[in-house]
Design an enzyme around this catalytic site. Structure first.
Site, PDB file in Angstrom:
ATOM      1  N   GLY A  76       0.830  -1.159  -0.072  1.00 31.32           N
ATOM      2  CA  GLY A  76      -0.205  -0.068   0.134  1.00 31.32           C
ATOM      3  C   GLY A  76       0.721   1.137  -0.044  1.00 31.32           C
ATOM      4  N   GLY A 133       3.453  -3.708  -4.052  1.00 29.16           N
ATOM      5  CA  GLY A 133       3.127  -3.997  -5.522  1.00 29.16           C
ATOM      6  C   GLY A 133       3.505  -2.739  -6.256  1.00 29.16           C
ATOM      7  N   ARG A 134       2.356  -1.655  -6.170  1.00 30.32           N
ATOM      8  CA  ARG A 134       2.704  -0.570  -6.841  1.00 30.32           C
ATOM      9  C   ARG A 134       3.996   0.168  -6.776  1.00 30.32           C
ATOM     10  NH1 ARG A 134      -2.003   2.673  -7.503  1.00 30.32           N
ATOM     11  NH2 ARG A 134      -2.695   1.630  -5.705  1.00 30.32           N
ATOM     12  N   ARG A 153      -7.329   3.425 -15.207  1.00 29.29           N
ATOM     13  CA  ARG A 153      -7.232   3.798 -13.605  1.00 29.29           C
ATOM     14  C   ARG A 153      -7.975   5.269 -13.811  1.00 29.29           C
ATOM     15  NH1 ARG A 153      -3.401   4.846 -11.008  1.00 29.29           N
ATOM     16  NH2 ARG A 153      -4.108   4.160  -9.069  1.00 29.29           N
ATOM     17  N   CYS A 161     -14.754   3.425 -27.628  1.00 26.73           N
ATOM     18  CA  CYS A 161     -16.305   4.110 -28.010  1.00 26.73           C
ATOM     19  C   CYS A 161     -17.047   4.446 -26.973  1.00 26.73           C
ATOM     20  CB  CYS A 161     -16.986   3.148 -28.992  1.00 26.73           C
ATOM     21  SG  CYS A 161     -18.416   3.934 -29.868  1.00 26.73           S
TER      22      CYS A 161
END
Ligand code: LLP
Length: 432
Positions: A249, A293-294, A331, A362
């Site tokens: 996190g 992770g990020r 995102r 679209c």
């Protein structure tokens, strides 16, 4: 000017990543294209595990959260650095397994694991299964008995911490689909039951309070709450919990004005809290696990696009349309997450305009971002969107039957494809 330290400008005035010219990459591999800098991934993993060693006497492991970005090559890179992995589905487990990842260094997550997933996890011998709820405990106990195995498990606990981040990525509060609640006594009852199970071994507790968190205080608070619970288990049940997994996190710099605390500071402070609380509560120092992770994948990556149409709507806005969009970069439409962008072939020029970068799907909401400072972009220019290494490729889709882009790793001046671009035949592969 750049959000990630691996970006620079070369003599041709082009943006580079890990020393490689991004305009050349676009020419060689086509666009849209995900590009990841392998050295930066390795460097960040080392920053995490070196600080774990330094501040926690090596009694810990870094498990890269592969939901951020998973492919076999990424698993090989993480394995070669000696780190572990957090996997959240049979697909992520399978990717790691096929890449030859040491499965005893894998933690298997998920709030609704299927029997097939649990069986596979036991079969390949994952290090821990992080059990989310009581019915999962019962199912796993039965599956393990049938397979004559005794997997190590951790319990996912909701520590009741409300981290300041987007609602969709908060997970530590009581109103969450993840984990056992502390406040209601649910977690304590589950621990009691797990201790008496014959076919699982309760080896630790886990919590994850959310994602893209800048503050260190909520992490410290979560550690305090978890250690308090470990002490309660010891005092009331006489059972020693050996492992504490504090999740991931850690916030990263997406925009120039973001200023996240360095991971080293996080590890120093949280390790300090863990040591302090353990001596106060009279409990053994647990093995500590973290699951970034990020912070490992995002800063290492960029996405390259080619500009097509440009539409200036006087007094309203300018749309610069690119050859990708929400299918490869979901995102902004999902969370309103903002990025910095640069015209890669004009990287030396001022970002003199503010534009909306639109995708080719679209759908009006299909935007990469609005009000983005950018060099004057025209048809044929290459746009780089920065810090897209996490939760872009891994969350991409085939919406509008678009082909998923290739992923290229750059490493010490060279580039190679680690995930091929999908072909039109890939699009109809499963159609009958
Ligand atoms: N551990 C657990 C149990 C998690 O649920 C997560 C993320 C992590 C570790 C890794 O968190 P990180 O270090 O990457 O923040 N799709 C969203 C993020 C969802 C995160 C889900 N869980 C986004 O694009 O922002």
């Amino acid at each position: 000017m750049f959000v990630s330290e691996n970006l620079d400008i070369n003599n041709a005035g082009h943006l580079t990543i890990g020393g490689v010219d991004t305009v050349e990459l676009a020419k060689e591999y086509g666009t849209p294209l995900y590009v990841m800098d392998e050295q930066m991934i390795r460097k960040t993993l080392r920053r995490f595990h070196d600080s774990m060693k330094k501040y926690y006497n090596g009694k810990g492991e870094v498990h890269y959260a592969s939901k951020a970005f998973s492919c076999m090559e990424m698993c090989r890179v993480v394995a070669s650095e000696g780190d572990g992995l957090d996997a959240v589905s049979i697909g992520e487990l399978y990717t790691a397994y096929k890449a030859g990842f040491p499965m005893d260094k894998v933690g298997f997550h998920g709030n609704n694991k299927t029997d097939e997933e649990l069986r596979f996890a036991v079969e390949v011998g994952v290090g821990h299964i992080i059990v989310d709820n009581i019915s999962e405990l019962h199912r796993l106990e039965a599956i393990a008995a049938e397979m004559q195995a005794k997997p190590d498990i951790m319990f996912r606990i909701k520590p009741g911490i409300d981290a300041h981040t987007h609602d969709f990525v908060k997970t530590g509060q009581i109103d969450s689909k993840f984990g056992f609640a502390l406040e209601t006594g649910e977690a304590f009852e589950a621990v009691k039951e797990a201790i008496s199970c014959k076919n699982v071994n309760l080896s630790g507790l886990h919590c994850h309070i959310g994602s893209q968190i800048f503050d260190i205080a909520p992490f410290e608070e979560a550690a305090r709450v978890m250690l308090g619970f470990i002490a309660k288990i010891k005092n009331e049940l006489g059972f020693e919990v050996k492992g504490l997994n504090l999740g991931g996190g850690f916030g990263i710099k997406y925009l120039n004005e973001h200023d996240p605390a360095p991971f080293e500071v996080y590890l120093e402070r949280v390790s300090g809290v863990v040591r302090e609380e353990c001596s106060k509560l009279g409990i053994e120092l647990p093995a500590m696990y973290i699951e970034p992770g990020r912070s490992i994948a995002a800063p290492a990556g960029i996405t390259l696009y080619t500009v097509g149409a440009r539409k200036e709507i006087p007094n309203i806005r300018t749309y610069v349309s690119v050859d990708g969009g929400m299918a490869d970069s979901p995102r902004y439409i999902l969370y309103g997450s903002e990025y910095e962008a640069i015209v890669a072939n004009k990287a030396k020029e001022e970002r003199s305009e503010k534009v909306t970068i639109a995708g080719k799907c679209c759908e009006s909401g299909d935007l990469i971002g609005e009000n983005m400072p950018l060099q004057h972009a025209e048809s044929g220019d290459i746009i780089a969107v920065c810090a897209t290494g996490a939760y872009n490729y891994s969350m991409s889709s085939n919406y509008n039957r678009l082909q998923k882009p290739a992923v290229v790793f750059v490493n010490e001046g060279k580039s190679s494809v680690v995930v091929k671009r999908e072909t039109l035949d890939d699009i109809i592969r499963n159609d009958i």
